[in-house]
Each structure stands twice: as C-alpha cells, then as structure tokens.
Scaffold this active site. Structure first.
Site, PDB file in Angstrom:
ATOM      1  N   CYS A 104      -7.783  11.061   7.843  1.00 46.93           N
ATOM      2  CA  CYS A 104      -7.379  11.003   6.435  1.00 46.93           C
ATOM      3  C   CYS A 104      -8.180  11.935   5.533  1.00 46.93           C
ATOM      4  O   CYS A 104      -7.626  12.604   4.692  1.00 46.93           O
ATOM      5  CB  CYS A 104      -7.444   9.565   5.928  1.00 46.93           C
ATOM      6  SG  CYS A 104      -8.676   8.537   6.704  1.00 46.93           S
ATOM      7  N   CYS A 160     -11.184   2.807   8.795  1.00 45.95           N
ATOM      8  CA  CYS A 160     -10.535   2.803   7.479  1.00 45.95           C
ATOM      9  C   CYS A 160      -9.627   1.585   7.342  1.00 45.95           C
ATOM     10  O   CYS A 160      -9.607   0.921   6.308  1.00 45.95           O
ATOM     11  CB  CYS A 160      -9.742   4.095   7.291  1.00 45.95           C
ATOM     12  SG  CYS A 160      -8.852   4.161   5.733  1.00 45.95           S
ATOM     13  N   GLY A 188       4.096   8.346   1.348  1.00 44.55           N
ATOM     14  CA  GLY A 188       4.825   8.723   2.557  1.00 44.55           C
ATOM     15  C   GLY A 188       6.102   7.910   2.704  1.00 44.55           C
ATOM     16  O   GLY A 188       6.349   6.960   1.957  1.00 44.55           O
ATOM     17  N   GLY A 209       0.853  -1.193   0.000  1.00 47.09           N
ATOM     18  CA  GLY A 209       0.000   0.000   0.000  1.00 47.09           C
ATOM     19  C   GLY A 209       0.884   1.236   0.000  1.00 47.09           C
ATOM     20  O   GLY A 209       1.471   1.582   1.025  1.00 47.09           O
ATOM     21  N   ASP A 246       7.081   5.879   5.180  1.00 55.87           N
ATOM     22  CA  ASP A 246       6.979   4.536   5.761  1.00 55.87           C
ATOM     23  C   ASP A 246       6.660   3.482   4.697  1.00 55.87           C
ATOM     24  O   ASP A 246       7.268   2.416   4.664  1.00 55.87           O
ATOM     25  CB  ASP A 246       5.921   4.510   6.867  1.00 55.87           C
ATOM     26  CG  ASP A 246       6.267   5.476   7.998  1.00 55.87           C
ATOM     27  OD1 ASP A 246       7.463   5.596   8.315  1.00 55.87           O
ATOM     28  OD2 ASP A 246       5.355   6.106   8.551  1.00 55.87           O
TER      29      ASP A 246
END
Length: 372
Positions: free
Chosen positions: A207, A108, A21, A17, A23
């Site tokens: 988000c 989410c 970003g 996913g 991470d």
C-alpha cells in the site's frame, strides 16, 4: 413490499471502508440494496511523499466521494498515518533489517483496517457493522456459535491469506459483500450502476509503495550494505547490493554471469548469512537446499482464538496465491507450532505468514520463524 430481512437491516448501520476501488464501491452498493444504513469511511494511512506521482490518495478520495455521491451516502475521512507508521511501517523496516521478508498488508489489516478503523466506526460513527471489499466470506451462526471465516468464492481473488489475524469477534462485526461474487460480476455490477470505479484497475504492490520500484523505496529508509554472493561451499560468485533486497527462492536480479566449471542452470537464492552479510546461491530449481520439509511458526492467531493442543491435519499456504499444501500441525507451545509438509516445498521464507485451512474454512496462521 420490503422483505423481512431488508426491514431488519434498515435498523443497522454499516460503515464501509471506501478505498476508491471497484470492490469497496460495489460493497457499498450491495449493502444499500440489502437495506442497511450505509456510510463510507476513507482512510489515509500514508503521509510521506504525497507530492510524488506514485501516491494516488487524492485521486482515490475523489473516486470514493463520487461513488458515495452516486449512491446517496455520506463519506467520512480519517487519517491513520500515525498509527500506520508506528504499528505497520516500523515493524516492516525492523523485519527487513533483521533479514526477514515481512508482509505489511497482513499487518495493515490487523492494526489498521480491522482495529483502528473498527474502533473509530464504533466510537465515533456508532456502527453496528463495518464492511470491506475483501474477497472472503463468513458464516452467520444463529445459535451463539463463533462465526468462521471462509475463502472468497472467487478462488483467483481469495484474500483470506491476508486476513488470518482476525478474531471471531472481528469477523462477527464485519460484512464482506463481494466475497460471495466472482470479480467479473463485481465489475459488471459497477458498470450497470454507473459507478466511476467500474474500469479502474486493481491496486498492486504494498500500500505505501504503490507502483514504484521496491529497491528505490527501501533504500530511502534503510542504508544498503553490499556484500558477497557465495556458493554453499564458500566460493565467491558475485556481489549483492543488500541482503534485504533478496528473498529465498529468488532467481531474478542476482547478476551472476556464466562461470567456468558451472552448468548453464540459473542461480537461486538459497539462504542469507546475516552475520557475514553473505547471500548463498545455488544452481537449478531442484537444488535440495531450496526445499523445506516443514517450518516453525510463532505469533499465532487462530480465528476462533483457541490454541491447538494436539496434532491437526489441514492444508497451508506459505505465500499468497500458492496452491494448498497438505500438512500436519504439531503444537510446540500455545504460541509456537511445527508444521510438516506431505511434500517438500520451495521458497519457504522466514518473516512471511503460514496460513492454515480445512476445506473452505480459514483456521488462522502465524509468522514463519524458520524452515525445516
């Protein structure tokens, strides 16, 4: 020479996913280093007001694409906005309307990142595993036992609180490469590898709201109903703009000025009277009405999917970044529990999640229905 593990991994496809970003960028890099066939998948979960400066989707997609190009892996995109609206956002609004304070990030993860995403990765992209940039760890049992979810190694960044709804089947299908690292190490790796996201700041806030002001956002979807602020004795001490803008234990934003016959101590939200649309406020952080001795939780999710049938000693967090609270879980039914704290706690908030731990292991959790 290739290691045995590296060569075994080369038969396995992992769909990462990619959020744009640092991470998820480093997660993709690490999995590639471990020999997996890695592909990225970028999710778009929010369609409204994309023309506003708050929405970073276009920039995030460009960053995710740049990282995938650098790593030499393909990037797929998928739009889950309809699923997000139906399964996350409508629940979020309904909870606020009912005077509770929900956590949409948990929903989410449950409905989108580890359900819709996993199904798409399986059915369309033929994944063996999915991977996310969350700071959690998991076990890899060899003998047919259920895998367990563990807190992230970086206690400051641990995100297991947001992932308690995952089942052991979902954990078994997911890899969490950065969960084994401290955040500064993740940024160092990104910098060393020349990834564009190395210095990108972490996203904050819900988000779909991003960095904008929460009250402004909420008022677009739910009409606010102003009402009175009262003391527990019924004395009117101010006005609120809408119960949904306030959470238990809140101190800021009450706008209660100095009053005759009252001390200088700050005011805190102690309760919401939904029937009368009244906010109850008390003075002083140590006021007994702010403290709870326990809670009742429902909508339970245990990672091993086995209901608790007898009292269990463990620890609980009733909000993210809170220190663990020693407690006892007492089952009321398969889907409801009573939790008694060893020490009274403040700001236990209906609608938020209570998440349980034994040492490093995240056992699961549920939604707080009421405080005791």
């Amino acid at each position: 020479m290739m290691s045995v593990e590296h060569s075994a991994n080369s038969q396995k496809k992992v769909i990462v996913g990619m959020s744009g970003g640092v991470d998820s960028s480093v997660s993709a890099y690490l999995l590639k280093q471990q020999g997996y066939q890695v592909e990225g998948l970028f999710m778009k979960n929010w369609e409204e007001d994309d023309n506003e400066e708050y929405c970073t989707a276009a920039e995030d997609l460009a960053d995710a694409q740049a990282v995938c190009d650098k790593l030499g892996i393909p990037l797929h995109t998928i739009n889950f906005a309809a699923e997000y609206w139906d399964n996350v956002f409508e629940y979020f609004l309904a909870e606020y309307k009912a005077g509770r304070t929900p956590n949409p990030d948990i929903l989410c993860n449950k409905e989108i990142k580890f359900k819709a995403f996993l199904e798409f990765a399986d059915e369309v992209l033929d994944a063996d595993y999915i991977a996310m940039g969350h700071y959690v760890r998991r076990t890899f049992p060899q003998n047919g036992e259920k895998p367990q979810m563990l807190r992230g190694l970086d206690g400051n960044k641990d995100q297991s609180y947001f992932l308690y709804t995952l089942s052991h089947e979902q954990v078994a299908r997911t890899l969490f490469p950065v969960g084994e690292l401290e955040k500064p190490e993740v940024r160092r790796i990104a910098e060393e590898q020349g990834l564009i996201t190395a210095k990108k700041k972490d996203s904050t806030g819900i988000c779909f709201i991003g960095e904008r002001k929460f009250t402004d956002f909420l008022s677009r979807y739910l009409p606010a109903q102003p009402g009175k602020i009262e003391t527990p004795e019924g004395k009117v001490i101010g006005e609120h703009q809408g119960l949904m803008y306030h959470t238990l234990g809140q101190r800021k934003g009450l706008h209660i000025g100095g009053m005759k016959e009252s001390s200088e101590q700050p005011w805190y939200v102690a309760d919401k009277d939904l029937k009368r649309n009244v906010l109850i406020a008390v003075q002083g952080a140590d006021h007994p009405l702010l403290k709870s001795h326990g809670l009742v939780a429902a909508q339970l999710h245990w990672v091993d999917r086995t209901p608790i049938t007898e009292p269990v000693r463990c620890s609980v967090k009733t909000r993210y970044r809170q220190s663990d609270i020693a407690c006892t879980i007492i089952p009321l039914s398969d889907d409801r529990i009573k939790v008694m704290f060893d020490e009274p706690q403040v700001a236990v908030t209906p609608g938020q999640s209570a998440v349980f731990y034994q040492g490093e292991i995240c056992l699961g959790g549920g939604i707080i229905e009421e405080r005791i």
